[in-house]
Scaffold this motif. Sequence first.
Motif, PDB file in Angstrom:
ATOM      1  N   ILE A  34     -53.225  51.204   8.275  1.00 20.49           N
ATOM      2  CA  ILE A  34     -52.165  50.894   9.051  1.00 20.49           C
ATOM      3  C   ILE A  34     -51.989  49.166   9.146  1.00 20.49           C
ATOM      4  O   ILE A  34     -50.876  49.033   9.155  1.00 20.49           O
ATOM      5  CB  ILE A  34     -52.614  51.526  10.652  1.00 20.49           C
ATOM      6  N   ASN A  35     -52.798  48.831   9.264  1.00 18.68           N
ATOM      7  CA  ASN A  35     -52.818  47.280   9.532  1.00 18.68           C
ATOM      8  C   ASN A  35     -52.318  46.416   7.982  1.00 18.68           C
ATOM      9  O   ASN A  35     -52.056  45.469   7.952  1.00 18.68           O
ATOM     10  CB  ASN A  35     -54.392  46.471   9.460  1.00 18.68           C
ATOM     11  N   HIS A  36     -52.466  47.500   6.918  1.00 21.03           N
ATOM     12  CA  HIS A  36     -51.985  46.703   5.699  1.00 21.03           C
ATOM     13  C   HIS A  36     -50.757  47.631   5.300  1.00 21.03           C
ATOM     14  O   HIS A  36     -50.365  47.702   4.057  1.00 21.03           O
ATOM     15  CB  HIS A  36     -52.940  46.677   4.536  1.00 21.03           C
ATOM     16  N   ALA A  37     -50.031  48.247   6.195  1.00 17.99           N
ATOM     17  CA  ALA A  37     -48.918  49.227   5.708  1.00 17.99           C
ATOM     18  C   ALA A  37     -47.759  48.329   5.135  1.00 17.99           C
ATOM     19  O   ALA A  37     -47.005  48.952   4.174  1.00 17.99           O
ATOM     20  CB  ALA A  37     -48.360  49.930   7.060  1.00 17.99           C
ATOM     21  N   LYS A  38     -47.451  47.113   5.364  1.00 20.86           N
ATOM     22  CA  LYS A  38     -46.469  46.287   4.594  1.00 20.86           C
ATOM     23  C   LYS A  38     -46.876  46.443   3.199  1.00 20.86           C
ATOM     24  O   LYS A  38     -45.961  46.037   2.641  1.00 20.86           O
ATOM     25  CB  LYS A  38     -46.390  44.968   5.365  1.00 20.86           C
ATOM     26  N   ASP A  39     -47.991  46.429   2.815  1.00 22.06           N
ATOM     27  CA  ASP A  39     -48.207  46.063   1.497  1.00 22.06           C
ATOM     28  C   ASP A  39     -47.893  47.327   0.659  1.00 22.06           C
ATOM     29  O   ASP A  39     -47.541  47.346  -0.404  1.00 22.06           O
ATOM     30  CB  ASP A  39     -49.871  46.239   1.220  1.00 22.06           C
ATOM     31  N   TYR A  40     -47.610  48.397   1.492  1.00 26.88           N
ATOM     32  CA  TYR A  40     -46.983  49.788   0.964  1.00 26.88           C
ATOM     33  C   TYR A  40     -45.476  49.765   1.307  1.00 26.88           C
ATOM     34  O   TYR A  40     -44.821  50.963   0.844  1.00 26.88           O
ATOM     35  CB  TYR A  40     -47.749  50.898   1.450  1.00 26.88           C
ATOM     36  N   GLY A  41     -44.823  48.865   1.644  1.00 31.25           N
ATOM     37  CA  GLY A  41     -43.521  48.947   2.105  1.00 31.25           C
ATOM     38  C   GLY A  41     -43.219  49.770   3.472  1.00 31.25           C
ATOM     39  O   GLY A  41     -42.263  50.353   3.500  1.00 31.25           O
TER      40      GLY A  41
ATOM     41  N   ASN B 148     -43.157  49.399   7.577  1.00 31.69           N
ATOM     42  CA  ASN B 148     -42.903  48.546   8.796  1.00 31.69           C
ATOM     43  C   ASN B 148     -43.542  49.687   9.960  1.00 31.69           C
ATOM     44  O   ASN B 148     -42.933  50.634  10.436  1.00 31.69           O
ATOM     45  CB  ASN B 148     -41.704  48.303   9.177  1.00 31.69           C
ATOM     46  N   VAL B 149     -44.607  49.082  10.632  1.00 30.11           N
ATOM     47  CA  VAL B 149     -45.165  49.882  11.686  1.00 30.11           C
ATOM     48  C   VAL B 149     -44.916  48.944  12.989  1.00 30.11           C
ATOM     49  O   VAL B 149     -45.377  47.773  13.164  1.00 30.11           O
ATOM     50  CB  VAL B 149     -46.785  50.123  11.478  1.00 30.11           C
ATOM     51  N   ALA B 150     -44.150  49.599  14.022  1.00 30.05           N
ATOM     52  CA  ALA B 150     -43.899  48.959  15.148  1.00 30.05           C
ATOM     53  C   ALA B 150     -45.112  48.697  16.237  1.00 30.05           C
ATOM     54  O   ALA B 150     -45.928  49.644  16.306  1.00 30.05           O
ATOM     55  CB  ALA B 150     -42.661  49.488  16.037  1.00 30.05           C
ATOM     56  N   GLY B 151     -45.260  47.517  16.437  1.00 31.61           N
ATOM     57  CA  GLY B 151     -46.280  47.132  17.461  1.00 31.61           C
ATOM     58  C   GLY B 151     -47.730  46.914  16.634  1.00 31.61           C
ATOM     59  O   GLY B 151     -47.585  47.218  15.465  1.00 31.61           O
ATOM     60  N   GLU B 152     -48.600  46.532  17.430  1.00 26.89           N
ATOM     61  CA  GLU B 152     -49.951  46.272  16.902  1.00 26.89           C
ATOM     62  C   GLU B 152     -50.786  47.532  17.072  1.00 26.89           C
ATOM     63  O   GLU B 152     -50.947  47.972  18.030  1.00 26.89           O
ATOM     64  CB  GLU B 152     -50.622  45.135  17.460  1.00 26.89           C
ATOM     65  N   ALA B 153     -51.286  48.063  15.870  1.00 31.36           N
ATOM     66  CA  ALA B 153     -52.405  49.010  16.067  1.00 31.36           C
ATOM     67  C   ALA B 153     -53.556  48.597  16.770  1.00 31.36           C
ATOM     68  O   ALA B 153     -54.240  47.467  16.619  1.00 31.36           O
ATOM     69  CB  ALA B 153     -52.705  49.595  14.427  1.00 31.36           C
ATOM     70  N   GLU B 154     -54.147  49.722  17.490  1.00 34.15           N
ATOM     71  CA  GLU B 154     -55.673  49.475  18.220  1.00 34.15           C
ATOM     72  C   GLU B 154     -56.525  50.387  17.782  1.00 34.15           C
ATOM     73  O   GLU B 154     -56.093  51.557  17.723  1.00 34.15           O
ATOM     74  CB  GLU B 154     -55.154  49.370  19.557  1.00 34.15           C
TER      75      GLU B 154
END
Length: 468
Positions: A64-71, A73-79
């Motif tokens: 989840i924290n590296h979701a951008k690497d896979y194109g 976008n995750v809204a907000g910060e994962a906890e």
Amino acid sequence: MSATKFDLIVIGSGPGGYVAAIRASQLGKKVAVVEKAEVGGICLNWGCIPTKALLKSGQVFQYINHAKDYGINVAGEAEADFSAMVQRSRGVAAGMSKGVEFLIKKNKIEKLLGFGKLVGPKQVEVTDADGNATVYDAESIILATGGRAKQLPHIKIDGEKVIGYRQAMTLPEQPKKMVVMGSGAIGVEFAYFYNSIGTEVTVVEYLPRIVPNEDADVSKELERNFKKQGINVMTNAAVQTVDTSGEGCVVKITDNKKGKETTIECDVVLSAVGVETNLEGIGLEEVGVAHDKGKVLVNDYYQTNIPSVYAIGDIVKGPALAHVASHEGIICVEKIAGLSPEPMNYGNIPGCTYTVPEVASVGMTEEQAKEAGYEIKVGKFPFSASGKASAAGHKEGFVKVIFDAKYGEWLGCHMIGSNVTEMIAEAVVARKLEVTGHEIITAVHPHPTLSEAVMEAAALAYDECIHL
């Protein structure tokens, strides 16, 4: 007076004990299994299974924290919800334990709740939680009592600030800082998990490299990846003292080479320095079962010096691994039943470590092969050259193969990378069937897969590699 007579009583229901019991039932034996705690033993309840659930939670959090690497976008910060991760892990363990309960009932095995001990060559006494003791007769008895976390003499596990693997799976809250003593499978797996969810982790290893039983190249690669992930790795180092008198822990660590002392403050110290056997109180001395240095002495079919008593799993020679105990149990029971099972080849036991990246190996390391006098061919294919690894976003690691140059015998296979624990069985089966290097090269491997790296590494050993 004996309550009931069985063909076989198994003391312990871990992966050695319950597998042995089920196989015996399949072979027509009247079987009972003795268990003082949860069915499934340490593996299902406090080891293999729940730790993998925690590790998966950590891996998903990293995804989840590296979701951008896979194109993506995750809204907000994962906890990371630590308590929910622990709860999920315990749920997975409970489900697996219930599954073993079902198998025991399905195979008409009687479960005897309590602590089991030998009171005669063919007698087992079971003492329940209320202290009531019952004696049972059996033609054969298998000891499968397993092991527990080893304690260093100068650093005691108190279960709160200095913990073992059991407490590490059920801490009431996530520690901010943790020191892990030992870098075997247990140590590095917990180091990865806690680091993945934000704990500051330091691994202290007495020997010159982490995962010291692995090939040196694998150790080097895992240490490089751990440091990249932010894990502090200290090799050639020893924990001298742990002061728990304050709010947290003050850990004094000595560099074995330079003699330099370092002090680290942390919330908790995880002791992962190995496993010791559960032999206390099970009647070995009373019945005269031979044992030495914490291991019961057995023959190739796990029979002790007392003909009716057998022992398997962590309490006998060989690596303390669940799959080893299970296979030992099957060999043992088949021999008891009059069959002719093949003895265990302890030189072909796969080992798996479920960090990110994963580690898997079987057979000799490069150093061991050279020490044994072999002239060797070595192939090492990096996952950075694998199309599937690139597509998956996990290019770290490699497959390393070692062949005897004279006859082509596959001496060893060492992997580090994504999902390699699912790949090592190819090498195990091939080595058992005495497959040569060229036979691996000419066996068609599907594309694109990570398993192609095995074929490519073999080809590299013989100067036939296409993709490097």
